[in-house]
Design an enzyme around this catalytic site. Structure first.
Site, PDB file in Angstrom:
ATOM      1  N   ILE A 141       0.833  -1.208   0.000  1.00  0.00           N
ATOM      2  CA  ILE A 141       0.000   0.000   0.000  1.00  0.00           C
ATOM      3  C   ILE A 141       0.866   1.255   0.000  1.00  0.00           C
ATOM      4  O   ILE A 141       0.652   2.181  -0.791  1.00  0.00           O
ATOM      5  CB  ILE A 141      -0.952   0.001   1.209  1.00  0.00           C
ATOM      6  CG1 ILE A 141      -1.924  -1.179   1.123  1.00  0.00           C
ATOM      7  CG2 ILE A 141      -1.722   1.318   1.281  1.00  0.00           C
ATOM      8  CD1 ILE A 141      -2.726  -1.409   2.395  1.00  0.00           C
TER       9      ILE A 141
ATOM     10  N   THR B 121      -4.297   6.276   6.958  1.00  0.00           N
ATOM     11  CA  THR B 121      -5.239   5.278   6.446  1.00  0.00           C
ATOM     12  C   THR B 121      -4.770   3.877   6.830  1.00  0.00           C
ATOM     13  O   THR B 121      -5.140   2.896   6.189  1.00  0.00           O
ATOM     14  CB  THR B 121      -5.381   5.384   4.912  1.00  0.00           C
ATOM     15  OG1 THR B 121      -4.084   5.308   4.310  1.00  0.00           O
ATOM     16  CG2 THR B 121      -6.044   6.686   4.507  1.00  0.00           C
TER      17      THR B 121
ATOM     18  N   ARG C 294      -3.876   2.397  10.712  1.00  0.00           N
ATOM     19  CA  ARG C 294      -4.589   1.973  11.917  1.00  0.00           C
ATOM     20  C   ARG C 294      -4.699   3.157  12.870  1.00  0.00           C
ATOM     21  O   ARG C 294      -3.746   3.908  13.067  1.00  0.00           O
ATOM     22  CB  ARG C 294      -3.863   0.812  12.616  1.00  0.00           C
ATOM     23  CG  ARG C 294      -4.094  -0.544  11.967  1.00  0.00           C
ATOM     24  CD  ARG C 294      -5.528  -1.012  12.153  1.00  0.00           C
ATOM     25  NE  ARG C 294      -5.786  -2.316  11.570  1.00  0.00           N
ATOM     26  CZ  ARG C 294      -6.210  -2.515  10.333  1.00  0.00           C
ATOM     27  NH1 ARG C 294      -6.393  -1.474   9.525  1.00  0.00           N
ATOM     28  NH2 ARG C 294      -6.454  -3.734   9.893  1.00  0.00           N
TER      29      ARG C 294
ATOM     30  N   ASP D 218      -8.800   7.766   8.006  1.00  0.00           N
ATOM     31  CA  ASP D 218      -9.865   6.818   7.683  1.00  0.00           C
ATOM     32  C   ASP D 218     -10.001   5.784   8.795  1.00  0.00           C
ATOM     33  O   ASP D 218     -10.819   4.879   8.711  1.00  0.00           O
ATOM     34  CB  ASP D 218      -9.543   6.123   6.351  1.00  0.00           C
ATOM     35  CG  ASP D 218     -10.688   5.254   5.855  1.00  0.00           C
ATOM     36  OD1 ASP D 218     -11.838   5.736   5.853  1.00  0.00           O
ATOM     37  OD2 ASP D 218     -10.435   4.089   5.470  1.00  0.00           O
TER      38      ASP D 218
ATOM     39  N   GLU E  84     -12.374   2.552  17.030  1.00  0.00           N
ATOM     40  CA  GLU E  84     -13.397   2.909  16.044  1.00  0.00           C
ATOM     41  C   GLU E  84     -14.598   1.971  16.058  1.00  0.00           C
ATOM     42  O   GLU E  84     -15.693   2.354  15.642  1.00  0.00           O
ATOM     43  CB  GLU E  84     -12.792   2.944  14.641  1.00  0.00           C
ATOM     44  CG  GLU E  84     -12.260   1.622  14.154  1.00  0.00           C
ATOM     45  CD  GLU E  84     -11.542   1.749  12.813  1.00  0.00           C
ATOM     46  OE1 GLU E  84     -11.610   0.788  12.035  1.00  0.00           O
ATOM     47  OE2 GLU E  84     -10.919   2.786  12.557  1.00  0.00           O
TER      48      GLU E  84
ATOM     49  N   HIS F 111     -13.528   4.350   7.898  1.00  0.00           N
ATOM     50  CA  HIS F 111     -12.825   3.147   7.435  1.00  0.00           C
ATOM     51  C   HIS F 111     -13.391   2.652   6.099  1.00  0.00           C
ATOM     52  O   HIS F 111     -13.830   1.501   5.970  1.00  0.00           O
ATOM     53  CB  HIS F 111     -12.899   2.035   8.482  1.00  0.00           C
ATOM     54  CG  HIS F 111     -11.697   1.130   8.455  1.00  0.00           C
ATOM     55  ND1 HIS F 111     -11.046   0.717   9.583  1.00  0.00           N
ATOM     56  CD2 HIS F 111     -11.027   0.560   7.422  1.00  0.00           C
ATOM     57  CE1 HIS F 111     -10.034  -0.077   9.256  1.00  0.00           C
ATOM     58  NE2 HIS F 111     -10.000  -0.186   7.940  1.00  0.00           N
TER      59      HIS F 111
ATOM     60  N   ALA G  56     -11.619   2.996   3.055  1.00  0.00           N
ATOM     61  CA  ALA G  56     -10.583   2.883   2.020  1.00  0.00           C
ATOM     62  C   ALA G  56     -10.707   1.595   1.212  1.00  0.00           C
ATOM     63  O   ALA G  56     -10.489   1.580   0.004  1.00  0.00           O
ATOM     64  CB  ALA G  56      -9.194   2.981   2.641  1.00  0.00           C
TER      65      ALA G  56
END
Length: 326
Positions: A158, A231, A233, A257, A262, A293, A295
């Protein structure tokens, strides 16, 4: 071969069912809910469990005890991150764990770039003003990406995609990873933090190693007025320290994100959130942007997640799973 999928969303059910019918042909049972004493009987003769990583309780003693009781030795998480699985306990219970290491790096990279561009041009505030019918005559001058230094911490699949995307936009891209890539401009951790106008986090999260990796000390090291994008954790970032840095002007903006704890936020309105730290962040809009979240929510990503999770089951049966963690 019997497979049990738990914590499945409606989308999970759609893609797991579709791909299993087309390609794998397992005896597949899918549950919306988590594994518990009441439904544990479904583990009878099950070869492997597929779980999710969002909004679920950690896989700990109770979970592995049920697996042991029904002689189930394989657990697949339909995610790249596996911080929701207590790996040391899995080892104690003789459970083999696999993840989905690279299902769609582009999906997460795209959102990272989108958040960075939006923060850099203050699009959220301007769009909000436009929604109210106000169009500023002369907004602030902005810096083009090609005149910016973009830093990426963590250059797995990523992070590497994010770095290359920003390179395509003409940015001066610098990166840090414990395992440097020959095709990227590697610098030290201190340098990537200090030089970046936009800093992107793409680290895996390990609770005993990098909890609050971005803390007050590292925020002070960042370039004044720079932008931080997370994006990866939520637990990687100390949101109290981030709020302090934004209020002082040290940090120009934070877009994420992911956010710590969360799972307690999904489905809630802002008025229902009782965590004062998160309420403080929300109040800092537009210098703070939080997305829920999303993405990995692309068609390509969802299909790849489901396919790789099912393939992991097949690979475990064959005795060799390339995505095996333990």
């Amino acid at each position: 071969m019997k497979i049990l999928s738990i914590n499945a969303s409606d989308r999970d059910i759609k893609y797991l069912t579709k791909l299993n019918d087309q390609e794998f042909h397992f005896d597949l049972t899918i549950l919306h809910e988590d594994l518990n004493e009441e439904n544990a009987g479904l583990l009878t003769d099950v070869f492997a469990i597929i779980t999710n990583n969002l909004g679920v309780r950690p896989c700990g003693h109770e979970f592995f005890s049920l697996m042991q009781q029904y002689n189930v030795h394989y657990l697949i998480t339909k995610s790249t991150g596996y911080d929701h699985i207590q790996i040391d306990l899995a080892k104690q219970y003789g459970v083999h764990v696999a993840n989905v290491r690279a299902y769609s790096p582009n999906a997460i990279s795209e959102l990272t770039v989108a958040l960075a561009l939006a923060m850099n041009r203050n699009l959220f505030e301007i769009a909000d003003l436009g929604k109210g019918g106000y169009f500023p005559k002369r907004p602030t001058l902005f810096t083009e990406i090609r005149d910016s230094v973009v830093g990426v911490i963590g250059t797995g699949a990523i992070g590497a995609e994010t770095a290359k995307a920003f390179m395509g936009l003409g940015a001066d891209v610098i990166v840090y990873d414990k395992y440097p890539r020959a095709d990227l401009n590697n610098v030290s951790l201190d340098v990537v933090i200090a030089r970046s106008d936009i800093l992107c986090l793409h680290l895996p999260y390990f609770p005993d190693q990098n909890y609050h990796f971005i803390n007050a000390e590292r925020l002070k090291q960042m370039k004044k007025g720079s932008i931080l994008i997370n994006t990866a954790r939520g637990e990687l970032a100390d949101i109290d320290a981030i709020a302090d840095a934004i209020e002082s002007g040290q940090l120009g903006g934070y877009a994420c994100d992911v956010i710590e704890n969360e799972k307690n936020l999904f489905g809630k309105q802002a008025a229902e959130i009782d965590d004062p730290r998160i309420k403080r962040l929300i109040a800092l809009f537009p210098k703070v942007i939080i997305t829920p979240h999303i993405a990995g929510l692309t068609v390509h990503a969802k299909e790849a997640l489901a396919r790789t999770a099912l393939q992991n089951c097949l690979d475990f049966q064959a005795g060799e799973c390339k995505n095996q963690i333990i």
